[in-house]
Scaffold this active site. Structure first.
Site, PDB file in Angstrom:
ATOM      1  N   VAL A  41       0.817  -1.222   0.000  1.00  0.00           N
ATOM      2  CA  VAL A  41       0.000   0.000   0.000  1.00  0.00           C
ATOM      3  C   VAL A  41       0.849   1.270   0.000  1.00  0.00           C
ATOM      4  O   VAL A  41       0.637   2.178  -0.811  1.00  0.00           O
ATOM      5  CB  VAL A  41      -0.955   0.002   1.206  1.00  0.00           C
ATOM      6  N   VAL A 103      10.045  -1.773   1.423  1.00  0.00           N
ATOM      7  CA  VAL A 103       9.886  -3.158   1.867  1.00  0.00           C
ATOM      8  C   VAL A 103      10.001  -3.199   3.381  1.00  0.00           C
ATOM      9  O   VAL A 103      10.329  -2.202   4.027  1.00  0.00           O
ATOM     10  CB  VAL A 103      10.926  -4.085   1.213  1.00  0.00           C
ATOM     11  N   LYS A 104       9.763  -4.363   3.955  1.00  0.00           N
ATOM     12  CA  LYS A 104       9.808  -4.528   5.403  1.00  0.00           C
ATOM     13  C   LYS A 104      11.197  -4.206   5.935  1.00  0.00           C
ATOM     14  O   LYS A 104      12.218  -4.590   5.345  1.00  0.00           O
ATOM     15  CB  LYS A 104       9.427  -5.967   5.762  1.00  0.00           C
ATOM     16  N   SER A 157       5.748   9.871   6.994  1.00  0.00           N
ATOM     17  CA  SER A 157       4.629   9.772   7.926  1.00  0.00           C
ATOM     18  C   SER A 157       3.346  10.264   7.281  1.00  0.00           C
ATOM     19  O   SER A 157       3.344  11.228   6.529  1.00  0.00           O
ATOM     20  CB  SER A 157       4.898  10.596   9.191  1.00  0.00           C
ATOM     21  N   GLY A 159       0.681   7.614   6.820  1.00  0.00           N
ATOM     22  CA  GLY A 159      -0.084   6.436   6.446  1.00  0.00           C
ATOM     23  C   GLY A 159      -0.338   6.386   4.958  1.00  0.00           C
ATOM     24  O   GLY A 159       0.244   7.129   4.161  1.00  0.00           O
ATOM     25  N   LYS A 211      12.148  10.300  12.405  1.00  0.00           N
ATOM     26  CA  LYS A 211      10.884   9.582  12.204  1.00  0.00           C
ATOM     27  C   LYS A 211      10.588   8.671  13.397  1.00  0.00           C
ATOM     28  O   LYS A 211       9.432   8.543  13.824  1.00  0.00           O
ATOM     29  CB  LYS A 211      10.954   8.758  10.911  1.00  0.00           C
ATOM     30  N   GLU A 218       4.015  10.108  18.877  1.00  0.00           N
ATOM     31  CA  GLU A 218       2.700   9.616  18.467  1.00  0.00           C
ATOM     32  C   GLU A 218       2.129   8.647  19.501  1.00  0.00           C
ATOM     33  O   GLU A 218       0.940   8.722  19.865  1.00  0.00           O
ATOM     34  CB  GLU A 218       2.829   8.943  17.112  1.00  0.00           C
ATOM     35  N   ARG A 475      24.775   4.358  46.419  1.00  0.00           N
ATOM     36  CA  ARG A 475      25.727   3.779  45.464  1.00  0.00           C
ATOM     37  C   ARG A 475      27.145   3.796  46.035  1.00  0.00           C
ATOM     38  O   ARG A 475      27.917   2.854  45.844  1.00  0.00           O
ATOM     39  CB  ARG A 475      25.676   4.539  44.138  1.00  0.00           C
TER      40      ARG A 475
END
Length: 506
Positions: A41, A103-104, A157, A159, A211, A218, A475
């Site tokens: 898509v 691609v992925k 960005s 979609g 991004k 987001e 500490r």
């Protein structure tokens, strides 16, 4: 399939920026200004977007049927050059070749790069428009640079709708690559006030880093909005439809944003199968694709305190832990009677203040993280430009981003949004309602991890003195990790097990 010239009637001459202008149809081998491989898509819609703007676009997919489907369905939209083999795809591209891979992320991206690189020449460029981890982008950019090939890690960005109609685009890579590629990306990006929502972010992995932070913000924004909804539902006893109207009202003010807009639409929707509010028939277990997790992991590496983003990410994880939630479900909680009707309007106003203040904190954390990464990796990132390109196309687009842009333009060295006068005044004004909302949520047992984290972050940074002094003492006591004093410079260790506990300077 051999190369075929598929175009609109009148698309052969090109303008000075490489776009097609007019001419006749033909069947000769074409020369495309941009290529897209990976036609799911997002890839398909970006290819169409380029074509809509007059570019001739070479298209390729590992499965040739998907390429044919794009041509059959959308060839009327512009000039496409379909290619079944990678050799045909590369041959279709004008020099310097500009090929975008969609691609992925991960191994699939590396496989595509390895496949195409032997066919490319110095000066060509590979644009990765997927959600790659910025560290992978840095590695790939360095390796391809040695071969004279530009690698441009590019955040996209918005979609599928944004990809088609104008996304926010965050390209990294070299300045030279942007000089060639940038005008094309700016053309297809969203535009606000006549300005493109695209700019050169910085070298190597800067684009994918920004991004990633965008997606972390987001996560926080969505969680904060969801907590606001939950409070209104549980404390005021409003119906989803009534809350939708509240959100529509908020969207006309300082909370004006895409996420507030779609929230109102979602809450107003009725499930056609059951007649119930849509929100009530959706499983309450939120998924994620990993970018929020990357943001939190990277923030820890940088020492960047993105607490609201982290809590939003953990909230998604917790929502999906069904067995763990079942084990806790019978445990006692807070007192939950709804507020009286005459108090509801006041509570709604308090929640608006809390949501806005928490949102400012979450965005400020994101900007701090970008600043920290720029210092760590040597990136020259214009923080005002980041706000500018997020005003349109992207998921977190919001009216107040223009104020963030203006704040950084007025003061490029701005350390925090809360150092800017108008934001500081708004947070000061939100103090009482913000605290009352968080306190009310705790009293009633309504979970507000992001609201609470944002307020705690604010109180942590504004505190004159923190309990970290005790942690330093602990500490040093168990691990001799040393400490600093407030009354004189140096690093010290107390010999806790010795009589008199003498202190030495290390």
């Amino acid at each position: 399939m051999g190369l075929a010239y598929i175009c609109r009637p009148g698309a052969s001459r090109r303008s000075t920026d490489g776009r097609s202008t007019d001419g006749g149809e033909g069947t000769m081998q074409a020369r495309a200004q941009i290529g897209v491989t990976g036609l799911a898509v997002m890839g398909r819609n970006l290819a169409r977007n380029f074509a809509h703007h007059g570019y001739t676009v070479a298209v390729h997919n590992r499965t040739p049927a998907r390429t044919r489907e794009l041509i059959e369905e959308f060839n009327h939209e512009g000039a496409f050059v379909p290619a079944e083999s990678i050799e045909e795809f590369v041959a279709a591209l004008e020099r310097p070749r500009r090929m975008m891979i969609m691609v992925k992320a991960g191994e699939a991206t590396d496989a595509v790069i390895d496949e195409f690189t032997p066919l490319l020449e110095p000066g060509d460029m590979i644009i990765d428009g997927g959600n790659a981890h910025f560290a992978d982008t840095r590695r790939r950019e360095a390796a391809l640079r040695e071969r004279g090939i530009h690698f441009v890690g590019t955040g996209v960005s918005g979609g599928e709708e944004g990809a088609l109609n104008g996304p926010s685009i965050m390209p990294g890579g070299s300045v030279d690559a942007y000089a060639v590629l940038g005008p094309m990306l700016e053309t297809i990006s969203a535009h606000v006030d006549g300005e493109p929502c695209c700019t050169h972010i910085g070298s190597d992995g800067a684009g994918h880093f920004v991004k990633m932070v965008h997606n972390g913000i987001e996560y926080a924004d969505m969680q904060l909005i969801s907590e606001a909804y939950d409070l209104l539902r549980q404390v005021t006893d409003h119906t989803p439809a009534e809350i939708a109207e509240i959100f529509r009202g908020w969207n006309e003010g300082r909370l004006d944003s895409y996420l507030i807009e779609i929230t109102a639409d979602i809450l107003a929707h009725t499930d056609p199968a059951t007649g119930q509010p849509f929100i009530d028939i959706v499983a309450d277990a939120a998924g994620q694709k990993g970018t929020g997790r990357w943001t939190v992991q990277t923030a820890l590496d940088l020492g960047s305190p993105v607490t609201a983003i982290a809590q939003a990410t953990f909230a998604r994880v917790a929502s999906s832990r069904g067995e763990l939630r079942a084990a806790y479900r019978a445990m006692p909680g807070g007192i939950r009677p709804p507020v009286r009707h005459d108090e509801a309007a006041r509570f709604v106003s308090q929640v608006e203040h809390a949501l806005y203040a928490s949102k400012v904190i979450a965005y400020d954390q994101g900007w701090t993280m970008i600043r920290d990464a720029a210092a760590e990796y040597g990136w020259d990132i214009d923080l005002g430009a980041v706000a500018r390109i997020w005003r349109g196309g992207c998921i977190i687009r919001a009216a107040f981003l223009d104020r963030i842009r203006a704040a950084h333009a007025a003061n490029p060295g701005l350390v925090s949004l809360l150092a800017e006068e108008t934001f500081a005044a708004e947070i000061a004004d939100a103090q009482v309602p913000w605290r009352e909302v968080v306190a009310s949520a705790a009293h009633r047992g309504v979970p507000t991890p992001a609201f609470s984290a944002a307020l705690a972050y604010y109180d942590t940074l504004r505190a004159e003195r923190l309990p970290a002094a005790l942690i330093q003492g602990q500490r040093d006591y168990f691990g001799a990790h040393t400490y600093q004093r407030t009354d004189r410079p140096g690093t010290f260790h107390t010999h806790w097990a010795q009589p008199g506990r003498p202190e030495t300077e290390v």
